[in-house]
Design an enzyme around this catalytic site. Sequence first.
Site, PDB file in Angstrom:
ATOM      1  N   LYS A 179    -139.295  20.106  19.157  1.00  0.00           N
ATOM      2  CA  LYS A 179    -138.336  19.560  18.202  1.00  0.00           C
ATOM      3  C   LYS A 179    -138.850  19.809  16.795  1.00  0.00           C
ATOM      4  O   LYS A 179    -140.048  19.661  16.519  1.00  0.00           O
ATOM      5  CB  LYS A 179    -138.180  18.058  18.456  1.00  0.00           C
ATOM      6  CG  LYS A 179    -137.177  17.349  17.556  1.00  0.00           C
ATOM      7  CD  LYS A 179    -137.041  15.881  17.948  1.00  0.00           C
ATOM      8  CE  LYS A 179    -136.056  15.142  17.048  1.00  0.00           C
ATOM      9  NZ  LYS A 179    -135.896  13.729  17.447  1.00  0.00           N
ATOM     10  N   SER A 231    -131.306  12.120  18.254  1.00  0.00           N
ATOM     11  CA  SER A 231    -131.475  13.254  17.362  1.00  0.00           C
ATOM     12  C   SER A 231    -132.129  14.461  18.025  1.00  0.00           C
ATOM     13  O   SER A 231    -132.198  15.535  17.429  1.00  0.00           O
ATOM     14  CB  SER A 231    -132.340  12.832  16.167  1.00  0.00           C
ATOM     15  OG  SER A 231    -133.645  12.438  16.612  1.00  0.00           O
ATOM     16  N   SER A 261    -133.567   8.437  20.795  1.00  0.00           N
ATOM     17  CA  SER A 261    -133.307   9.858  20.569  1.00  0.00           C
ATOM     18  C   SER A 261    -133.912  10.801  21.593  1.00  0.00           C
ATOM     19  O   SER A 261    -133.747  12.011  21.473  1.00  0.00           O
ATOM     20  CB  SER A 261    -133.770  10.257  19.163  1.00  0.00           C
ATOM     21  OG  SER A 261    -132.939   9.669  18.194  1.00  0.00           O
TER      22      SER A 261
END
Length: 495
Positions: free
Chosen positions: A79, A162, A186
């Site tokens: 990420k 996210s 998330s």
Amino acid sequence: MSAPLHHRGVAALARALAAREVSAEEAARHFLGRMKAHQDLAAFVSVDEEATLAQARAADAALAAGKAGPLAGVPIAHKDIFVTTGWPSTAGSRMLADYRSPFDATVVRKLAGAGMVTLGKLSCDEFAMGSANENVAVPAAGLDAVSPVRNPWDRERVPGGSSGGSAVAVAAALAPAATGTDTGGSIRQPASFCGITGIKPTYGRASRYGMIAFASSLDQAGPMARSAEDCALLLSAMCGPDPDRDSTSLDVPAEDFSRQLHASLEGLRIGVPKEFVGEGVAPGVRAAIEAALAEYEKLGARRVEVSLPRTELSIPVYYILAAAEASSNLSRFDGVKFGHRAAQYKDLAEMYAKTRAEGFGDEVKRRIMIGTYVLSHGYYDAYYLQAQKVRRMIADDFQQAFRDCDVIAGPAAPTVAWKIGEHGGDPVADYLADVFTLPASLAGLPGMSVPCGFDGSMPVGLQLIGNYFGEAKLLNAAHRFQQATDWHRKTPEGF
């Protein structure tokens, strides 16, 4: 006949690489090819083929010399909230569009130390603020314009956020594993929306060093993969104390989270909060959760009703506390030391103002403004201090519930993934989708999402929450469920 490389999980790939049935370079090239073929999903924001292949060749050399780590040669993607050397680290924001870190985040370094090969960086909501991965300001790799990440089960739907890019990379078999971060859900919510497995460990288990901060008392790293077995292997490599770099890192030794995977579930008490299965949960989601609980009963577990009475209060509490911490953490992005700087300004004050106006997106600005407001004179006691008190009460609710159960279960989200743009200009609609993941985050408890069925054509995730340091028990419960079902093996058509 062996499954194609992209349908093999972390454990299967590690075994194949160790047995030299496939080389790390071959695996890396295979996944790089899939990433190019599915650029339209907008999952990756940065790819460096030569850097990836160099890591793969090093893994092959280590394997040949018998000096390889436990996950040597297995590809992974990170990420873009974790800083990395060799790839840009943008946090999905224009503010850091050109930033390159001189060091690796501890989580990245630990996984590399286990021998894993980095495929690239994954799209995320800007500074990890969002529930849909629509708040992104950095173009995806291979695309000219900024695009929301698309759910491979239905390209017109969001993947969750996210960590949406991470969830899509695994669900679409563009990578066997990905790192994610969970501030208010998330990891768990996008794992649910994309039909994969993801786990957030106890707060402080994984170092936050090198993870671009959103809310420091909530942010926690975790793995996302196809199965609980894969997540156990990844979590074992990721966790461990980091006292010299992260003051919130717990002084708890690293452990083998796969040690209890095959233990019997006979007598396991699964607490189902009445607040998690009431109004507001879509009928199809409720049906999938009930079917999963029935499967657990077949495996010897016992269902008990518990209560988490302050579940609804977790939304205002979280969005006060997280915004307050964001307003503090993001004050460092002012155009002075690094990141974006406005081109035209008359003085220092105007440089600050224009830099932040240009560099931050709407959702980030919204949360900074909320956070600054609740921390301001005259409102600190009324909002921030009260939220901290209720946060303590939410944590106490969990401890009361754990007197009657070993694991808590319920939906990861009240609905399946919604259409891209469906919530339009209503950020509160996104906030409400986090109602079942926020409580565990506020309490600092470990939680995970496990595929457990479908509502129509879209995946549903079962959320499992454990007590502090109960990751091995959670992974055991998830693994035994996955041995008895095949929801985690389902893949979107065409992938």
